[in-house]
Enzyme design. Structure first.
Site, short mmCIF file in Angstrom:
data_model
loop_
_atom_site.label_atom_id
_atom_site.label_comp_id
_atom_site.label_asym_id
_atom_site.label_seq_id
_atom_site.Cartn_x
_atom_site.Cartn_y
_atom_site.Cartn_z
N ILE A 278 54.33 26.42 -5.16
CA ILE A 278 53.26 25.92 -6.03
C ILE A 278 53.66 26.12 -7.48
O ILE A 278 54.16 27.19 -7.86
CB ILE A 278 51.93 26.61 -5.67
CG1 ILE A 278 51.47 26.14 -4.28
CG2 ILE A 278 50.85 26.30 -6.71
CD1 ILE A 278 50.24 26.81 -3.74
N HIS B 227 51.45 14.71 0.57
CA HIS B 227 50.83 15.73 1.42
C HIS B 227 50.49 15.10 2.77
O HIS B 227 49.94 14.00 2.82
CB HIS B 227 49.56 16.28 0.76
CG HIS B 227 48.93 17.36 1.57
ND1 HIS B 227 49.45 18.64 1.63
CD2 HIS B 227 47.87 17.34 2.42
CE1 HIS B 227 48.72 19.37 2.46
NE2 HIS B 227 47.76 18.59 2.95
C1 GAR Z 1 56.47 16.52 4.81
O1 GAR Z 1 55.65 16.26 5.93
C2 GAR Z 1 55.64 16.71 3.57
O2 GAR Z 1 54.51 15.88 3.52
C3 GAR Z 1 55.22 18.14 3.75
O3 GAR Z 1 56.37 18.79 4.25
C4 GAR Z 1 57.18 17.86 4.96
C5 GAR Z 1 58.57 17.85 4.37
O4 GAR Z 1 59.45 17.05 5.12
N1 GAR Z 1 54.76 18.69 2.51
C6 GAR Z 1 53.78 19.57 2.43
O5 GAR Z 1 53.22 20.04 3.39
C7 GAR Z 1 53.40 19.99 1.01
N2 GAR Z 1 52.12 20.61 0.98
P1 GAR Z 1 60.81 16.47 4.51
O6 GAR Z 1 61.56 17.63 3.88
O7 GAR Z 1 61.53 15.93 5.72
O8 GAR Z 1 60.45 15.41 3.51
#
Ligand code: GAR
Length: 202
Positions: free
Chosen positions: A95, A112
């Site tokens: 954050i 998100h």
């Molecule tokens: C994704 O689902 C993103 O939306 C989430 O983490 C994952 C990352 O995947 N983000 C959150 O939860 C932020 N609060 P990635 O590294 O394969 O893009």
């Protein structure tokens, strides 16, 4: 018109980063250029994806900077050196403080994995978001791209997309469907919308 210089902040696998890289290649993102990928995890596979695409990378670790203030000043220094105009948080699991986000008003966006205002805010990240949606028993979920302000997941919404929850969904199957059908589609589109607005002001 000059392109908006974009930095993408990552922490993990980087599938959303990949969607952004592919979208720039295919022309969905045309008002901006991904110039830098910054990770707060040196082992993030996202770094490999950036290298494969020929994008500059930087690793900034909170523990090497003596805490949040040092971490954020190192981030700012790295962004300033690269002349970055816009930041995309794509699976960035840290954050950012009010003083940091105020330096880039309406120039930081985040993806998100839920329909905000459901299942968001501190503690809701990654798979936990999908576990919470299934535990609550909602029938639809999805993803949201929003501007980042001082409230975690609290900035103005740019785009959202929904998917139906299936009876046999697990957090993992739901996460995969939300990524494929929602996140990887709306993040590049929202990125172009914001990059175009910034480019017009450069
Ligand atoms: C994704 O689902 C993103 O939306 C989430 O983490 C994952 C990352 O995947 N983000 C959150 O939860 C932020 N609060 P990635 O590294 O394969 O893009």
């Amino acid at each position: 018109m000059d392109k908006t210089k974009i930095a993408v902040f990552v922490s993990g696998g980087g599938t959303n980063l990949q969607a952004l890289i592919d979208a720039e290649k295919s022309g969905i993102i045309k008002s901006g250029s991904i110039c830098l990928v910054i990770s707060n995890n040196k082992d993030a596979y996202a770094l490999k994806r950036a290298e494969n695409a020929g994008i500059a990378t930087a690793v900034v670790l909170k523990k090497d900077c003596g805490g949040q203030a040092g971490f954020e000043s190192k981030l700012l220094e790295t962004l300033n050196e690269a002349g970055i105009d816009m930041i995309v948080l794509a699976g960035f699991m840290s954050i950012l403080s009010e003083s940091f986000v105020k330096k880039y008003p309406e120039r930081i966006i985040n993806v998100h994995p839920s329909l905000i205002p459901s299942f968001c805010g501190e503690g809701y990240y990654g798979l936990h978001v999908h576990e919470a949606a299934l535990a609550y028993g909602v029938k639809v979920t999805g993803a949201t791209v929003h501007f980042v302000n001082e409230i975690p997941d609290g900035g103005r919404i740019i785009l959202q997309k929904a998917v139906a929850i299936r009876k046999d969904d697990t957090p993992e199957t739901l996460q995969k469907r939300v990524m494929q059908q929602c996140e990887w589609k709306i993040l590049p589109r929202a990125c172009e919308l914001v990059a175009r607005r910034i480019a017009a002001s450069l």
